[in-house]
Motif scaffolding. Structure first.
Motif, PDB file in Angstrom:
ATOM      1  N   ILE A   1       0.861  -1.182   0.000  1.00  0.00           N
ATOM      2  CA  ILE A   1       0.000   0.000   0.000  1.00  0.00           C
ATOM      3  C   ILE A   1       0.898   1.231   0.000  1.00  0.00           C
ATOM      4  CG2 ILE A   1      -1.777   1.270   1.261  1.00  0.00           C
ATOM      5  CD1 ILE A   1      -2.427  -1.431   2.696  1.00  0.00           C
TER       6      ILE A   1
ATOM      7  N   GLN B   1      -1.223   4.441  -4.481  1.00  0.00           N
ATOM      8  CA  GLN B   1      -1.867   3.224  -4.983  1.00  0.00           C
ATOM      9  C   GLN B   1      -2.448   2.408  -3.841  1.00  0.00           C
ATOM     10  OE1 GLN B   1       0.643   1.017  -7.600  1.00  0.00           O
ATOM     11  NE2 GLN B   1      -0.527  -0.854  -7.386  1.00  0.00           N
ATOM     12  N   LYS B   2      -3.668   1.952  -4.057  1.00  0.00           N
ATOM     13  CA  LYS B   2      -4.276   1.049  -3.085  1.00  0.00           C
ATOM     14  C   LYS B   2      -3.547  -0.275  -3.135  1.00  0.00           C
ATOM     15  CE  LYS B   2      -8.943   2.909  -3.273  1.00  0.00           C
ATOM     16  NZ  LYS B   2     -10.327   2.670  -3.645  1.00  0.00           N
TER      17      LYS B   2
ATOM     18  N   GLU C   1      -3.665  -4.369  -1.070  1.00  0.00           N
ATOM     19  CA  GLU C   1      -4.647  -5.402  -0.761  1.00  0.00           C
ATOM     20  C   GLU C   1      -4.289  -6.029   0.566  1.00  0.00           C
ATOM     21  OE1 GLU C   1      -6.611  -8.368  -3.782  1.00  0.00           O
ATOM     22  OE2 GLU C   1      -4.780  -9.274  -2.975  1.00  0.00           O
TER      23      GLU C   1
ATOM     24  N   SER D   1      -9.467  -4.501  -0.937  1.00  0.00           N
ATOM     25  CA  SER D   1      -8.670  -3.381  -1.410  1.00  0.00           C
ATOM     26  C   SER D   1      -8.436  -2.493  -0.194  1.00  0.00           C
ATOM     27  CB  SER D   1      -9.443  -2.643  -2.495  1.00  0.00           C
ATOM     28  OG  SER D   1      -8.718  -1.549  -2.970  1.00  0.00           O
ATOM     29  N   ALA D   2      -7.242  -1.884  -0.086  1.00  0.00           N
ATOM     30  CA  ALA D   2      -6.925  -1.152   1.144  1.00  0.00           C
ATOM     31  C   ALA D   2      -6.100   0.098   0.876  1.00  0.00           C
ATOM     32  CB  ALA D   2      -6.168  -2.066   2.108  1.00  0.00           C
ATOM     33  N   THR D   3      -6.339   1.103   1.710  1.00  0.00           N
ATOM     34  CA  THR D   3      -5.489   2.289   1.776  1.00  0.00           C
ATOM     35  C   THR D   3      -4.987   2.383   3.207  1.00  0.00           C
ATOM     36  OG1 THR D   3      -7.355   3.724   2.318  1.00  0.00           O
ATOM     37  CG2 THR D   3      -6.751   3.565  -0.010  1.00  0.00           C
TER      38      THR D   3
ATOM     39  N   ASN E   1      -1.574   7.966   4.504  1.00  0.00           N
ATOM     40  CA  ASN E   1      -0.787   7.593   3.317  1.00  0.00           C
ATOM     41  C   ASN E   1       0.543   6.928   3.657  1.00  0.00           C
ATOM     42  OD1 ASN E   1      -2.719   8.535   1.459  1.00  0.00           O
ATOM     43  ND2 ASN E   1      -1.994  10.618   1.763  1.00  0.00           N
TER      44      ASN E   1
ATOM     45  N   HIS F   1     -13.369  -0.339   0.116  1.00  0.00           N
ATOM     46  CA  HIS F   1     -12.030  -0.657   0.607  1.00  0.00           C
ATOM     47  C   HIS F   1     -11.932  -0.369   2.103  1.00  0.00           C
ATOM     48  CE1 HIS F   1     -11.387   3.704   0.058  1.00  0.00           C
ATOM     49  NE2 HIS F   1     -10.410   3.568   0.937  1.00  0.00           N
TER      50      HIS F   1
END
Length: 147
Positions: A95, A99-100, A102, A111-113, A117, A135
């Protein structure tokens, strides 16, 4: 302008604002203006009326807002997906801020953030903080650090 007119104007404006808005914002001022208007009719001084308006409005805010807000929050619908919040997960795709990635949580891929950041690399462990749309938002776990 007489004080009766002032309190009536404040009362009417507060009622209109309350009717227009979704959340409680001026109902307490309606009560304060009504009590101040009554104090005007009883012949109290302008200063006393203003103090009464302020005190009654503040008492109404302090006494009722927390209770009313609790009942207004009742429209939050919990889903079975909420059970992943607070769970630990394995990051399966890195991560980054751009870009995301997983994560695998409770046997499912999401899907993950990351929070703030933060870069979390594949193979690291994280904690699910929230679900935003489709996500999850995660925070990297510091392994071996006791809190």
């Amino acid at each position: 302008m007489s004080m009766s007119a002032v309190w009536t104007l404040i009362l009417v404006v507060s009622i209109v604002v309350e009717v227009i808005t979704i959340d409680l914002v001026s109902v307490w001022f309606c009560v304060g203006a009504l009590v101040a208007l009554l104090s005007n009719l009883l012949g109290l001084s302008k200063v006393a009326q203003i103090v009464i308006f302020a005190v009654v409005s503040m008492i109404c805010i302090v006494a009722s807002r927390p209770i009313v807000k609790k009942y207004l929050k009742g429209n939050i619908v919990r889903t079975n997906l909420d059970r992943v919040i607070g769970k630990h997960c394995l990051v399966t795709e890195t991560i980054t801020a751009d870009q995301k990635g997983e994560v695998k949580v409770m046997g499912k891929l999401w899907s993950a953030t990351s929070l703030n950041n933060e870069v979390i690399t594949a193979g690291d462990y994280a904690e699910v903080l929230s679900i935003e749309g489709a996500h999850v938002v995660v925070k990297k776990l510091e392994m071996g650090v006791d809190k």
